[in-house]
Design a protein around this motif. Structure first.
Motif, short mmCIF file in Angstrom:
data_model
loop_
_atom_site.label_atom_id
_atom_site.label_comp_id
_atom_site.label_asym_id
_atom_site.label_seq_id
_atom_site.Cartn_x
_atom_site.Cartn_y
_atom_site.Cartn_z
N TYR A 1 -5.34 18.02 0.10
CA TYR A 1 -6.50 18.15 -0.49
C TYR A 1 -6.80 19.76 -0.42
O TYR A 1 -7.36 20.46 -1.21
N GLY B 1 -0.59 7.74 7.94
CA GLY B 1 -1.25 6.69 7.75
C GLY B 1 -2.39 6.43 6.79
O GLY B 1 -3.04 5.30 6.86
N LEU C 1 -4.72 5.91 3.78
CA LEU C 1 -4.58 5.04 2.77
C LEU C 1 -4.89 5.88 1.43
O LEU C 1 -5.71 6.61 1.38
N PRO D 1 -8.26 4.78 -3.49
CA PRO D 1 -9.67 5.22 -3.18
C PRO D 1 -10.09 6.61 -2.95
O PRO D 1 -11.21 6.93 -2.81
N ARG D 2 -8.82 7.41 -2.75
CA ARG D 2 -9.18 8.89 -2.75
C ARG D 2 -9.29 9.80 -4.08
O ARG D 2 -9.26 11.00 -4.12
N VAL E 1 0.63 5.03 1.85
CA VAL E 1 -0.21 5.67 2.51
C VAL E 1 0.27 7.07 2.91
O VAL E 1 1.69 7.51 2.60
N THR F 1 -4.04 1.13 -2.79
CA THR F 1 -3.79 -0.35 -2.35
C THR F 1 -4.03 -1.17 -3.52
O THR F 1 -4.58 -1.15 -4.47
N SER F 2 -4.01 -2.64 -2.89
CA SER F 2 -4.27 -3.58 -4.15
C SER F 2 -5.35 -4.27 -3.55
O SER F 2 -5.33 -4.91 -2.50
N LEU F 3 -6.24 -4.73 -4.37
CA LEU F 3 -7.71 -5.55 -4.11
C LEU F 3 -7.77 -6.52 -5.06
O LEU F 3 -7.15 -6.49 -6.27
N PRO F 4 -8.21 -7.71 -4.30
CA PRO F 4 -8.42 -8.93 -5.51
C PRO F 4 -9.45 -8.70 -6.50
O PRO F 4 -10.43 -7.93 -6.62
N ASP G 1 0.85 -1.09 0.06
CA ASP G 1 0.09 -0.12 -0.05
C ASP G 1 0.96 1.10 -0.04
O ASP G 1 1.99 1.08 0.28
#
Lengths: 108, 551
Positions: free
Chosen positions: B200, B66, B68, B152-153, B62, B71-74, B60
């Protein structure tokens, strides 16, 4: 002689059964470990997905309006900050006996 | 033929029985032996039916707290064995009903190639798409479990993060620069120096700038000037690393690293610093900026500057009011060679060396003569990346030492790359000059009460085929804050920003206000304690000197 042969056969058979049971037990244990590892991997994947969802849902562009509109929160202004002196200036100084000496008060 | 007697018949019967018994015994022995072997030795591995991809493990990414960022998802990819497909066109057409993005003709061609036993159909399917393909019940298809890189952001930090290709290899940004450490066995998450909150705020301020101004692009950087830790770095238009190909080429350009600009008058503090360091300038020296000056074939002018006495303009006047004439007069005292050496020492004449993604090399003049020296003194003739300039500006935020930009934690005291480029008193004097620029000069729109912004505006005409174009500007604002104990460098660069309300296209009206708002928003996140200046005395009467060009 015949009895000795029979005894040997019985011992060999017993050992074979023991080895078989040990082997079978090891295989069952390996299968259980594999199953647990699959479960761990699956849970880790779920955690990854949940962390990604958490990061997605906590985007500032989403949280900001919610905090402002529903909780009335706003970024702090410089006047709201105070150094140690400012805190001391507002703190109550109380003697161990309970008597209050001349000094700042914690009351707003 | 003589018939067999009963005795002979019995003999043959016994022999047949023995043969059969031996045969059955052998067969039984083989079965028992094989069973025992399998039981005791385990089964032999047969040929694998399913193809399982070796999913690349990627750590990941971050932020410093910390949070996130990547990331890596299946994920599942659809593949096929063409030799097991009966009707390629039929299968491709059926897939097209649930996977509208696939090219049916190309898929048909791949499925019809019976010389191959493995072809990809579609990578990175969602669970729903996978279920839909399952539901089709087509022959010769199978799924391969992989991982998919997810940000994710969304667009946050899109340019700096970069992205991976379909095989999970980093191809841009930090994903590329740290590809090896991200894919190392057992790699820990890559913790950046970036603060997602500050990032941001910077990105949203650039978005707001795009609402206020018609502009071609923008860049912004926030650096901790005591450590070099980059807290935010943004390029506008932004890019979504989840779908990088959806953005146009202009949006994919990382303007912080890969674009170079002539940044204009934000060079003037550097010119003053070079002169002070060279010992050719004293603090009480004054300059006559009342009339344009000739430098070789060019005429240098000021535009609408306000000084008490244009015949005796002080250093504060020259920086706070952004006088080109005064700056050129200072540069002439330094001389081209010493000016060149100073800018080289501070890192503006070579490709910046720092960790992470590489930065663009600067564009520098072929010859460094008197005219070049004059134009460079107010930020024309040398083009550098915003990151490179911000890194040079850390000298004012760290007592005369530049610090190399850092993108990855931990930033320990031993690992900070410092380089002394000027004395601490020189840095302090220039910071004070820039503070006066914000209090009473061209940078007033950058003031953020409590945070003692010290900065300089820069408005540079963009070079075109027929020379500098007065209708196309690069506007910038470079700042350190808080001035009494500098901790952070902020740089805002706007490309061709024109106020939609029709105001001036200068940095005072564009980049300075963006920088001020950004500092006011981010200072609390950066743990900068506000300090309020003592009320200053009313400014003495000033007179206006109208010239034709101010930068």
């Amino acid at each position: 002689m015949t009895r000795l042969a029979l005894l040997g056969i019985l011992i060999a058979a017993g050992l074979a059964v023991g080895v078989y049971r040990a082997k079978l037990g090891a295989q069952e244990t390996a299968a259980a470990i594999e199953s647990l590892e699959d479960r761990i991997r699956s849970v880790n994947e779920e955690i990854s997905v949940l962390r990604a969802e958490e990061a997605y849902l906590s985007r500032p562009e989403r949280i900001g309006p919610l905090a402002r509109d529903r909780l009335g929160l706003a970024p702090p202004s410089p006047e709201q900050f105070s150094g140690v002196e400012g805190i001391v200036g507002r703190a109550a100084v109380t003697e161990p006996s309970g008597g209050t000496v001349a000094g700042p008060s914690l009351q707003p | 033929m003589t018939p067999m007697g009963p005795a002979e018949d019995s003999v043959w019967s016994r022999r047949r029985a023995r043969v059969i018994a031996v045969g059955l015994g052998l067969a039984f022995a083989v079965i028992v032996g094989r069973t025992a072997y399998i039981s005791l030795a385990g089964h032999e591995a047969g040929p694998a039916r399913a193809v399982v991809a070796q999913a690349q493990v990627r750590a990941d990414i971050v932020d410093r707290n910390g949070d996130l960022l990547a990331t890596s998802l299946p994920a599942f990819s659809l593949a096929a064995d063409p030799r097991a497909v009966w009707d390629a066109a039929d299968v491709a057409a059926a897939l097209g009903t649930v996977l509208p993005d696939i090219d049916i003709a190309a898929t048909t061609e791949r499925l019809a190639d019976r010389t191959r036993h493995f072809v990809w159909i579609e990578r990175g399917l969602s669970p729903r798409q996978r279920q839909l393909v399952f539901g089709l019940g087509l022959e010769g298809l199978f799924f391969v479990e992989e991982t998919r890189r997810v940000y994710p952001r969304g667009r946050l930090l899109g340019h700096l993060l970069g992205f991976t290709n379909i095989d999970g290899e980093g191809v841009e940004g930090l994903e590329r620069a740290y590809d090896r450490s991200l894919t190392r066995e057992g790699a820990e998450p890559l913790r950046l120096t970036i603060d997602a909150g500050v990032q941001y705020a910077l990105e949203s301020e650039l978005d707001l700038a795009a609402e206020e101004f018609d502009m071609k692009g923008a860049a912004g950087v926030v650096i901790d000037s005591t450590t070099g830790a980059v807290r935010a770095a943004a390029s506008w238009p932004s890019v979504d690393p989840n779908r990088p190909r959806d953005s146009g080429e202009a949006a994919r350009l990382n303007r912080v690293f890969n674009a170079v600009y002539e940044l204009g008058s934000i060079y003037k503090p550097l010119t003053v610093a070079a002169a002070l360091e060279s010992g050719v300038l004293s603090l009480d020296e004054t300059f006559d900026v009342s009339a344009p000056i000739r430098v070789g074939p060019a005429t240098v002018r000021d535009h609408n500057i306000v000084v008490r006495d244009p015949h005796r303009a002080t250093l504060v006047d020259i920086i706070a009011q952004s006088s080109n004439i005064g700056t050129v007069l200072i540069a002439q005292k330094i001389g081209p060679r010493r000016q060149h050496d100073f800018l080289e020492t501070i890192g503006l004449l070579s490709r910046p060396e720092h960790e992470g993604p590489t930065s663009a090399a600067p564009l520098t003049p072929a010859e460094w003569d008197g005219l070049t020296s004059a134009t460079v003194s107010y930020g024309h003739g040398v083009a550098v990346s915003p990151l490179s300039f911000a890194a040079a500006f850390t000298a004012f935020g760290d007592g005369g030492e530049t610090v190399a930009p850092r993108f990855v934690e931990p930033v320990t005291a031993d690992s900070i790359e410092r380089k002394r480029v000027m004395s601490a008193p020189t840095a302090a004097v220039v910071v004070e000059l820039m503070r006066q620029t914000v209090i009473a000069g061209t940078g007033r729109n950058a003031d953020a009460p409590g945070y003692q912004v010290a900065g300089k505006t820069g408005t540079a005409e963009k070079p075109g085929p027929d020379g500098y174009d007065p209708d196309r500007n690069i506007t910038s604002f470079a700042a350190v804050f808080p001035a009494s104990r500098p901790q952070f460098v902020v740089l805002i660069v706007l490309d061709e920003a024109t106020p939609k309300t029709g105001g001036p296209r200068t940095a005072s009206a564009t980049a300075a206000s963006i920088a001020g708002r950004l500092i006011a928003r981010t200072a609390p996140m950066l743990n900068v304690e506000p300090v309020f200046d003592a009320p200053s005395a009313p400014a003495p009467e000033m007179q206006v000197v109208r010239e034709t060009r101010a930068l």
